[in-house]
Scaffold this motif. Structure first.
Motif, mmCIF file in Angstrom:
data_model
loop_
_atom_site.group_PDB
_atom_site.id
_atom_site.type_symbol
_atom_site.label_atom_id
_atom_site.label_comp_id
_atom_site.label_asym_id
_atom_site.label_seq_id
_atom_site.Cartn_x
_atom_site.Cartn_y
_atom_site.Cartn_z
ATOM 1 N N ALA A 109 0.832 -1.208 0.000
ATOM 2 C CA ALA A 109 0.000 0.000 0.000
ATOM 3 C C ALA A 109 0.864 1.255 0.000
ATOM 4 C CB ALA A 109 -0.929 -0.009 1.215
ATOM 5 N N GLN A 110 1.985 1.229 0.727
ATOM 6 C CA GLN A 110 2.887 2.379 0.720
ATOM 7 C C GLN A 110 3.399 2.667 -0.693
ATOM 8 O OE1 GLN A 110 5.511 1.005 4.233
ATOM 9 N NE2 GLN A 110 5.791 3.215 4.143
ATOM 10 N N GLY A 111 3.913 1.643 -1.356
ATOM 11 C CA GLY A 111 4.450 1.829 -2.698
ATOM 12 C C GLY A 111 3.397 2.282 -3.692
ATOM 13 N N ALA A 112 2.204 1.673 -3.630
ATOM 14 C CA ALA A 112 1.140 2.041 -4.568
ATOM 15 C C ALA A 112 0.704 3.484 -4.368
ATOM 16 C CB ALA A 112 -0.048 1.095 -4.387
ATOM 17 N N GLY A 113 0.696 3.948 -3.128
ATOM 18 C CA GLY A 113 0.271 5.317 -2.866
ATOM 19 C C GLY A 113 1.224 6.363 -3.412
ATOM 20 N N LEU A 114 2.516 6.028 -3.533
ATOM 21 C CA LEU A 114 3.491 6.997 -4.040
ATOM 22 C C LEU A 114 3.439 7.177 -5.550
ATOM 23 C CD1 LEU A 114 6.792 6.412 -2.012
ATOM 24 C CD2 LEU A 114 5.278 8.388 -1.969
ATOM 25 N N VAL A 115 2.916 6.212 -6.269
ATOM 26 C CA VAL A 115 2.916 6.285 -7.741
ATOM 27 C C VAL A 115 2.167 7.511 -8.257
ATOM 28 C CG1 VAL A 115 2.184 5.139 -9.862
ATOM 29 C CG2 VAL A 115 3.271 3.812 -8.030
ATOM 30 N N PRO A 116 0.904 7.770 -7.847
ATOM 31 C CA PRO A 116 0.232 8.963 -8.356
ATOM 32 C C PRO A 116 0.898 10.262 -7.934
ATOM 33 C CG PRO A 116 -1.083 7.890 -6.661
ATOM 34 C CD PRO A 116 0.011 6.947 -7.007
ATOM 35 N N VAL A 117 1.552 10.284 -6.766
ATOM 36 C CA VAL A 117 2.249 11.493 -6.330
ATOM 37 C C VAL A 117 3.442 11.781 -7.234
ATOM 38 C CG1 VAL A 117 3.398 12.638 -4.408
ATOM 39 C CG2 VAL A 117 1.526 11.060 -3.953
ATOM 40 N N ALA A 118 4.193 10.728 -7.605
ATOM 41 C CA ALA A 118 5.323 10.910 -8.515
ATOM 42 C C ALA A 118 4.849 11.442 -9.862
ATOM 43 C CB ALA A 118 6.073 9.586 -8.697
ATOM 44 N N LEU A 119 3.725 10.912 -10.362
ATOM 45 C CA LEU A 119 3.180 11.384 -11.628
ATOM 46 C C LEU A 119 2.719 12.839 -11.523
ATOM 47 C CD1 LEU A 119 1.120 8.240 -12.706
ATOM 48 C CD2 LEU A 119 3.302 9.034 -13.655
ATOM 49 N N ALA A 120 2.104 13.201 -10.398
ATOM 50 C CA ALA A 120 1.643 14.579 -10.212
ATOM 51 C C ALA A 120 2.811 15.556 -10.179
ATOM 52 C CB ALA A 120 0.820 14.676 -8.924
ATOM 53 N N LEU A 121 3.899 15.173 -9.508
ATOM 54 C CA LEU A 121 5.062 16.067 -9.450
ATOM 55 C C LEU A 121 5.690 16.225 -10.833
ATOM 56 C CD1 LEU A 121 6.842 17.728 -7.529
ATOM 57 C CD2 LEU A 121 8.278 15.706 -7.250
ATOM 58 N N TRP A 122 5.766 15.126 -11.583
ATOM 59 C CA TRP A 122 6.308 15.209 -12.947
ATOM 60 C C TRP A 122 5.426 16.095 -13.821
ATOM 61 C CZ3 TRP A 122 4.018 13.583 -17.529
ATOM 62 C CH2 TRP A 122 4.848 13.631 -18.662
ATOM 63 N N TRP A 123 4.104 15.966 -13.695
ATOM 64 C CA TRP A 123 3.172 16.786 -14.468
ATOM 65 C C TRP A 123 3.315 18.261 -14.091
ATOM 66 C CZ3 TRP A 123 -1.297 19.526 -12.811
ATOM 67 C CH2 TRP A 123 -2.110 19.991 -13.847
ATOM 68 N N LEU A 124 3.491 18.530 -12.792
ATOM 69 C CA LEU A 124 3.687 19.905 -12.345
ATOM 70 C C LEU A 124 4.928 20.510 -12.985
ATOM 71 C CD1 LEU A 124 3.130 22.324 -10.468
ATOM 72 C CD2 LEU A 124 4.393 21.106 -8.673
ATOM 73 N N GLY A 125 6.007 19.732 -13.045
ATOM 74 C CA GLY A 125 7.230 20.241 -13.653
ATOM 75 C C GLY A 125 7.077 20.499 -15.137
ATOM 76 N N SER A 126 6.345 19.620 -15.843
ATOM 77 C CA SER A 126 6.164 19.804 -17.284
ATOM 78 C C SER A 126 5.294 21.015 -17.582
ATOM 79 C CB SER A 126 5.541 18.541 -17.896
ATOM 80 O OG SER A 126 4.232 18.331 -17.392
ATOM 81 N N ARG A 127 4.302 21.291 -16.722
ATOM 82 C CA ARG A 127 3.450 22.461 -16.932
ATOM 83 C C ARG A 127 4.177 23.760 -16.596
ATOM 84 N NH1 ARG A 127 -2.390 23.131 -14.825
ATOM 85 N NH2 ARG A 127 -2.018 24.936 -16.138
ATOM 86 N N ALA A 128 5.102 23.693 -15.644
ATOM 87 C CA ALA A 128 5.757 24.909 -15.164
ATOM 88 C C ALA A 128 7.018 25.242 -15.938
ATOM 89 C CB ALA A 128 6.078 24.761 -13.672
ATOM 90 N N ASP A 129 7.327 24.500 -17.006
ATOM 91 C CA ASP A 129 8.572 24.723 -17.737
ATOM 92 C C ASP A 129 8.747 26.175 -18.156
ATOM 93 O OD1 ASP A 129 9.773 22.313 -17.584
ATOM 94 O OD2 ASP A 129 8.894 21.513 -19.432
ATOM 95 N N GLY A 130 7.674 26.815 -18.567
ATOM 96 C CA GLY A 130 7.827 28.175 -19.047
ATOM 97 C C GLY A 130 7.666 29.221 -17.981
ATOM 98 N N ALA A 131 7.097 28.825 -16.817
ATOM 99 C CA ALA A 131 6.789 29.833 -15.818
ATOM 100 C C ALA A 131 7.564 29.688 -14.534
ATOM 101 C CB ALA A 131 5.287 29.784 -15.487
ATOM 102 N N ALA A 132 7.985 28.463 -14.182
ATOM 103 C CA ALA A 132 8.640 28.237 -12.902
ATOM 104 C C ALA A 132 10.050 28.769 -12.926
ATOM 105 C CB ALA A 132 8.660 26.748 -12.581
ATOM 106 N N PRO A 133 10.582 29.180 -11.749
ATOM 107 C CA PRO A 133 11.972 29.611 -11.675
ATOM 108 C C PRO A 133 12.887 28.489 -12.110
ATOM 109 C CG PRO A 133 10.764 30.048 -9.625
ATOM 110 C CD PRO A 133 9.891 29.194 -10.467
ATOM 111 N N ARG A 134 13.927 28.832 -12.811
ATOM 112 C CA ARG A 134 14.846 27.809 -13.311
ATOM 113 C C ARG A 134 16.184 27.947 -12.603
ATOM 114 N NH1 ARG A 134 14.583 24.744 -17.791
ATOM 115 N NH2 ARG A 134 12.671 24.780 -18.983
ATOM 116 N N PRO A 135 16.435 27.154 -11.565
ATOM 117 C CA PRO A 135 17.743 27.166 -10.937
ATOM 118 C C PRO A 135 18.725 26.436 -11.819
ATOM 119 C CG PRO A 135 16.408 25.456 -9.979
ATOM 120 C CD PRO A 135 15.534 26.169 -10.979
ATOM 121 N N PRO A 136 20.024 26.538 -11.494
ATOM 122 C CA PRO A 136 20.998 25.775 -12.254
ATOM 123 C C PRO A 136 20.696 24.295 -12.163
ATOM 124 C CG PRO A 136 22.071 27.382 -10.829
ATOM 125 C CD PRO A 136 20.629 27.362 -10.465
#
Length: 439
Positions: free
Chosen positions: A398-425
């Motif tokens: 259950a622990q492992g299964a619960g992390l899968v959608p969170v990992a996908l959500a974080l990846w989606w957030l990064g792909s959407r924010a490519d043009g707007a999010a601050p870009r550190p080195p």
């Protein structure tokens, strides 16, 4: 023709900056003491004092031990912003030491009641809830800007080193029949930390020209031509990208922090082992986090990409012991999960240090700790209660299964924010030293 001079080797930051070294050692001692107490009491409840509801009892204790970080966030932000940081750090360590010493005396005079252990855990957690964000806020005052990554790496490594020390000692001392010994050692560590921090010097932040403003926190509060402090709501409202990232990690914590309930139950139900096995699993988790803290800065890619990948790897690692039962599977799972935690921590805290305005840092780091900690009581109670009805192997899956959608959500957030999010080195401007070289 003379040979070129050999490149000079820099000393580790904790040695060439004695004040930071003392404060870091103080944090190491406080977190080790807190971790030893928590792990020791959890194993005491699971193995000896929890009765028929050992899962719920241990989950409730962990929930009580994490409530202060959430409930006291506004107070912590005001205290850290208003008072000299050395005074706050030394004072909280001293209070924790005094409470632990009193509890140790009561334990040696007679049996320490379960309710008293819960109360002591709450007070120690409250002190740590002030100490940790205060130290994070103090980093720019203790080190130069070029050393922030190194300081962050050392600061984050304390949690893994504390996991190694506290996680090893807690269950072993309890198995020896001495819960009072765990409390006594914790008291000594807190008091020594208070002395170390009190002996450190806080030079204060440097100006753009690289010089201090001529005063120190030890002498008097820094004069206040600073902007009017913003409320905690305003701090997060002005950082929408970071706010969404924190929400993702708070969701991940629901499943990752459950490991502190699941692993003792797994040890008892599946491995049929004693406290030494709990200690080895805690040590594997701490060692993995330590390695991740010191290697995370060398991984290529933006923090958001690295973070989503690490969450996916952690999902597989945490589910592993449920699919392949055994001591080796559990040890490997803890080591890999710890490494992912270390990598995520060092990359994102360094990112926040650079993106969050200086005036907002006290409030932001208090909010960060509260937001990430808010899910810990829920996680502990839910997985603890489930542990009385479901097998430990099922909880791992259950622990492992619960992390899968969170990992996908974080990846989606990064792909959407490519043009707007601050870009550190892609990597820190001052990377960690290569393997074999001192920091």
């Amino acid at each position: 023709m003379s040979a070129a001079p050999a490149p000079t080797r820099r000393l580790p930051l904790v040695l060439r900056n004695p004040s930071f070294g003392r404060v870091w050692a103080g944090q190491l001692l406080t977190q080790a003491a807190s971790r030893m107490f928590q792990v020791g009491v959890v194993w005491w409840l699971v193995g000896f004092a929890g009765g028929a509801h050992r899962g719920l009892a241990s989950g409730l204790f962990l929930a009580v031990s994490t409530l202060p970080a959430v409930a006291l966030a506004p107070v912590v932000a005001r205290v850290v912003a208003r008072y000299a940081h050395r005074t706050v750090l030394a004072g909280t360590a001293a209070v924790a030491g005094a409470v632990a010493a009193t509890a140790a005396g009561a334990a040696y005079a007679g049996a320490l009641p379960v309710a008293a252990a819960y109360a002591v855990g709450f007070v120690l957690a409250a002190c740590q809830a002030v100490f940790d964000p205060c130290l994070t806020t103090s980093v720019p005052e203790l080190v130069e800007d070029a050393d922030i990554e190194s300081a962050t790496g050392f600061e984050l490594s304390t949690q893994s080193v504390a996991g190694l020390c506290g996680g090893l000692l807690g269950p072993l001392v309890v198995d020896a029949g001495a819960l009072g010994g765990v409390v006594a050692v914790s008291a000594g560590a807190y008091l020594l930390a208070a002395l170390l921090v009190f002996s450190a010097r806080f030079p204060g932040p440097t100006t753009a020209a690289g010089a201090t403003d001529g005063t120190t926190q030890d002498q008097a509060p820094i004069p206040a031509p600073a902007p009017t402090p913003r409320t905690l709501r305003q701090v997060l409202a002005g950082l929408p990208f970071i706010r969404r990232v924190l929400v993702c990690f708070a969701a991940a914590n629901v499943f990752t922090t459950a490991v502190y309930v699941v692993m003792p139950l797994y040890t008892r139900q599946v491995l049929h082992a004693d406290g030494s096995t709990v200690a080895s699993l805690e040590a594997a988790l701490g060692a993995g986090t330590l390695v991740g803290s010191f290697t995370g800065g060398r991984l290529p890619g933006r923090p958001i990409t690295v973070g989503s990948a690490c969450l996916a790897v952690m999902a597989a690692a945490l589910a592993g012991p449920g699919l392949f039962a055994g001591h080796a599977a559990a040890l490997g799972s803890m080591a890999v999960a710890g490494w992912c935690v270390g990598v995520i921590g060092v990359r994102f805290v360094a990112l926040f240090q650079r993106l969050v305005p200086t005036a907002d840092k006290p409030g932001f780091f208090a909010v960060m700790q509260a937001l990430l900690g808010a899910t810990f009581p829920v996680s502990s109670l839910v997985f603890g209660a489930l542990g009385d009805h479901l097998t430990a192997r099922t909880l791992c899956v259950a622990q492992g299964a619960g992390l899968v959608p969170v990992a996908l959500a974080l990846w989606w957030l990064g792909s959407r924010a490519d043009g707007a999010a601050p870009r550190p080195p892609a990597a820190p401007t001052r990377p960690l030293a290569p393997a074999g070289e001192s920091r």
